[in-house]
Scaffold this motif. Structure first.
Motif, mmCIF file in Angstrom:
data_model
loop_
_atom_site.group_PDB
_atom_site.id
_atom_site.type_symbol
_atom_site.label_atom_id
_atom_site.label_comp_id
_atom_site.label_asym_id
_atom_site.label_seq_id
_atom_site.Cartn_x
_atom_site.Cartn_y
_atom_site.Cartn_z
ATOM 1 N N ARG A 209 44.896 50.033 -6.685
ATOM 2 C CA ARG A 209 44.651 49.359 -7.679
ATOM 3 C C ARG A 209 44.023 50.099 -8.897
ATOM 4 O O ARG A 209 44.484 50.058 -10.160
ATOM 5 C CB ARG A 209 43.760 48.065 -7.213
ATOM 6 C CG ARG A 209 44.538 46.946 -6.823
ATOM 7 C CD ARG A 209 43.472 45.646 -6.552
ATOM 8 N NE ARG A 209 42.734 45.759 -5.290
ATOM 9 C CZ ARG A 209 41.733 45.762 -5.133
ATOM 10 N NH1 ARG A 209 40.945 45.752 -6.197
ATOM 11 N NH2 ARG A 209 41.189 45.969 -4.008
ATOM 12 N N LEU A 213 45.432 50.810 -12.745
ATOM 13 C CA LEU A 213 44.652 50.759 -13.830
ATOM 14 C C LEU A 213 44.703 52.130 -14.679
ATOM 15 O O LEU A 213 44.961 51.821 -16.007
ATOM 16 C CB LEU A 213 43.278 50.547 -13.551
ATOM 17 C CG LEU A 213 42.359 50.190 -14.739
ATOM 18 C CD1 LEU A 213 42.671 48.969 -15.363
ATOM 19 C CD2 LEU A 213 40.888 50.193 -14.293
ATOM 20 N N VAL A 216 48.382 52.489 -16.239
ATOM 21 C CA VAL A 216 48.571 51.266 -17.259
ATOM 22 C C VAL A 216 47.873 51.778 -18.728
ATOM 23 O O VAL A 216 48.463 51.732 -19.679
ATOM 24 C CB VAL A 216 48.049 50.052 -16.871
ATOM 25 C CG1 VAL A 216 47.945 49.147 -18.127
ATOM 26 C CG2 VAL A 216 49.118 49.487 -15.842
ATOM 27 N N ASP A 217 46.644 52.188 -18.458
ATOM 28 C CA ASP A 217 45.616 52.630 -19.353
ATOM 29 C C ASP A 217 46.341 53.901 -20.099
ATOM 30 O O ASP A 217 46.504 54.113 -21.625
ATOM 31 C CB ASP A 217 44.476 52.946 -19.366
ATOM 32 C CG ASP A 217 43.600 53.541 -20.351
ATOM 33 O OD1 ASP A 217 43.110 52.404 -20.990
ATOM 34 O OD2 ASP A 217 43.163 54.557 -20.498
ATOM 35 N N CYS A 220 49.505 53.227 -22.171
ATOM 36 C CA CYS A 220 49.379 52.423 -23.303
ATOM 37 C C CYS A 220 48.496 53.046 -24.414
ATOM 38 O O CYS A 220 48.776 53.160 -25.535
ATOM 39 C CB CYS A 220 48.817 50.937 -22.944
ATOM 40 S SG CYS A 220 49.886 49.869 -21.841
ATOM 41 N N PHE A 279 43.988 42.923 -24.203
ATOM 42 C CA PHE A 279 45.113 43.567 -23.370
ATOM 43 C C PHE A 279 44.346 44.156 -22.057
ATOM 44 O O PHE A 279 44.691 43.836 -20.785
ATOM 45 C CB PHE A 279 46.115 44.331 -23.867
ATOM 46 C CG PHE A 279 47.083 44.796 -23.015
ATOM 47 C CD1 PHE A 279 47.992 44.417 -22.493
ATOM 48 C CD2 PHE A 279 46.829 46.224 -22.678
ATOM 49 C CE1 PHE A 279 49.070 44.815 -21.413
ATOM 50 C CE2 PHE A 279 47.927 46.742 -21.675
ATOM 51 C CZ PHE A 279 48.774 46.224 -21.155
ATOM 52 N N CYS A 280 43.346 45.066 -22.572
ATOM 53 C CA CYS A 280 42.744 45.781 -21.152
ATOM 54 C C CYS A 280 41.929 44.839 -20.266
ATOM 55 O O CYS A 280 41.767 45.105 -19.227
ATOM 56 C CB CYS A 280 41.994 47.012 -22.008
ATOM 57 S SG CYS A 280 43.120 48.326 -22.671
ATOM 58 N N VAL A 283 44.284 43.152 -17.873
ATOM 59 C CA VAL A 283 44.862 43.977 -16.931
ATOM 60 C C VAL A 283 43.664 44.156 -15.927
ATOM 61 O O VAL A 283 44.018 44.437 -14.820
ATOM 62 C CB VAL A 283 45.200 45.312 -17.692
ATOM 63 C CG1 VAL A 283 45.561 46.391 -16.790
ATOM 64 C CG2 VAL A 283 46.309 45.074 -18.428
ATOM 65 N N VAL A 286 43.326 41.306 -13.702
ATOM 66 C CA VAL A 286 44.284 41.128 -12.896
ATOM 67 C C VAL A 286 44.516 42.042 -11.715
ATOM 68 O O VAL A 286 44.590 41.639 -10.452
ATOM 69 C CB VAL A 286 45.733 41.243 -13.545
ATOM 70 C CG1 VAL A 286 46.822 41.518 -12.471
ATOM 71 C CG2 VAL A 286 46.194 40.356 -14.594
ATOM 72 N N PHE A 287 44.067 43.201 -11.703
ATOM 73 C CA PHE A 287 43.871 44.232 -10.617
ATOM 74 C C PHE A 287 42.717 43.971 -9.867
ATOM 75 O O PHE A 287 42.748 44.258 -8.604
ATOM 76 C CB PHE A 287 43.647 45.615 -11.168
ATOM 77 C CG PHE A 287 44.997 46.071 -11.622
ATOM 78 C CD1 PHE A 287 46.282 45.751 -11.027
ATOM 79 C CD2 PHE A 287 45.129 46.948 -12.912
ATOM 80 C CE1 PHE A 287 47.468 46.328 -11.642
ATOM 81 C CE2 PHE A 287 46.312 47.368 -13.353
ATOM 82 C CZ PHE A 287 47.204 47.166 -12.673
#
Length: 325
Positions: A209, A213, A216-217, A220, A279-280, A283, A286-287
């Motif tokens: 996880r 993360l 994703v970071d 993005c 958004f962050c 995210v 969610v994780f």
């Protein structure tokens, strides 16, 4: 209040929720001394808080009604935006270090050294960038209608070196660590679960996880940093010597929505930065907000509330009317 944004109050609602979900997992990550995740939550939470307040105050105006707040919030935006990427770098370093241990336990001295290094990355780099921004700050701040207070940056070559480059540079460092981590993960995948749990108390699912993360970071925020540089460089890049003629801390630029929305790329840059903390935050939740460790902490909190209200009820019953048989 009649906001010029037809979606109002969608953003304030989501940013408020982002504040909440940023800090829900904070207590148990703090107890575990997870510097990377704690600084990530602090950055997204404070960034969301600033944007939440700004989106209410300046939903329909560009009046300079809270100058001191604007001084604070503009600096917070600088620090928090860099803090998100620097936190990701701390996490990627942690994951890489775990992937290279090969069953070897860390000593107290090594753990102390890593704590110092991670603290410098997570908190020192944002503070450094905040200080460097003063060098290329031509005025006190800007106010954008619907957005609120924003830091003002003089468009000079020095600004790209001292300010704009940091999210990209930090993101590239995270990318290097992540590639090396994936290589180690692939080469030692059989013994990975044992190494991770033995040396860090980290389950394989939590390790994965954290990796997600980081990715994703990286995919993005790093492109967003590149995009910000591209948008800024479309204007005339002035020599640094021109800054001395442009500095006026009594000046504040007031930008109506019709102006900053007139150019498509500039509008995209403003709105992307506006939505990044929301958004962050989601995210991250969610994780980590639905993981097994989170469910255990929710259960503990629920049991504590039950005991708290149960004790109050018992005291009220003892001091009040006696129970009837």
């Amino acid at each position: 209040m009649h906001a010029s944004d037809p979606t109002f109050p969608l953003y304030p609602i989501l940013s408020f929720l982002a504040i909440v979900v940023s800090f829900i997992p904070f207590p148990w990550h703090y107890r575990a001394r997870n510097i990377g995740t704690c600084s990530y939550m602090l950055s997204t939470g404070l960034y969301s808080l600033v944007e939440f307040i700004n989106s209410f105050i300046w939903a329909d105006n560009v009046n300079n009604i809270a100058p001191v707040w604007c001084d604070i919030s503009a600096q917070t935006i600088i620090g928090a935006s860099v803090g998100i990427t620097s936190s990701t770098l701390v996490i990627s370093r942690q994951l890489y270090n775990i992937s290279t241990m090969s069953g070897r336990s860390t000593t107290p001295q090594e753990r102390r050294r890593e704590t110092i290094i991670n603290s410098i990355i997570a908190f020192g780099i944002p503070l450094l960038v905040m200080a460097l921004h003063f060098i290329v700050q031509p005025r006190r701040f800007d106010i954008f209608e619907e957005i609120g207070c924003q830091p003002a940056t003089f468009n000079t070559v020095a600004a790209y070196i001292l300010y704009f480059m940091w999210p990209v540079l930090i993101g590239l460092c995270s990318c290097v660590y992540s590639v090396l981590t994936l290589r180690n993960f692939y080469n030692h995948r059989v013994e990975f679960a044992k190494v991770a749990s033995t040396n860090s108390g980290m389950s394989p699912s939590r390790y994965i996880r954290l990796m997600l993360l980081v990715f994703v970071d990286m995919f993005c925020n790093t492109p967003i940093g590149v995009f910000a540089i591209i948008v800024a460089s479309r204007a005339v890049v002035l020599p640094f010597s021109a800054l001395s003629e442009s500095v006026d801390f009594a000046k504040i630029d007031l930008v109506p929505a019709s102006v900053w929305k007139a150019d498509r790329l500039s509008r995209a840059a403003v709105e992307i930065n506006h939505w990044v903390p929301v958004f962050c935050s989601f995210v991250f939740f969610v994780f980590f907000g639905f993981a097994e460790e989170a469910k255990k902490n929710y259960q503990k909190a629920y049991e504590s509330l039950k005991r708290l209200f149960g004790c109050r009820g018992s005291r009220a019953n003892a001091n009040g009317n006696p129970k009837t048989k």
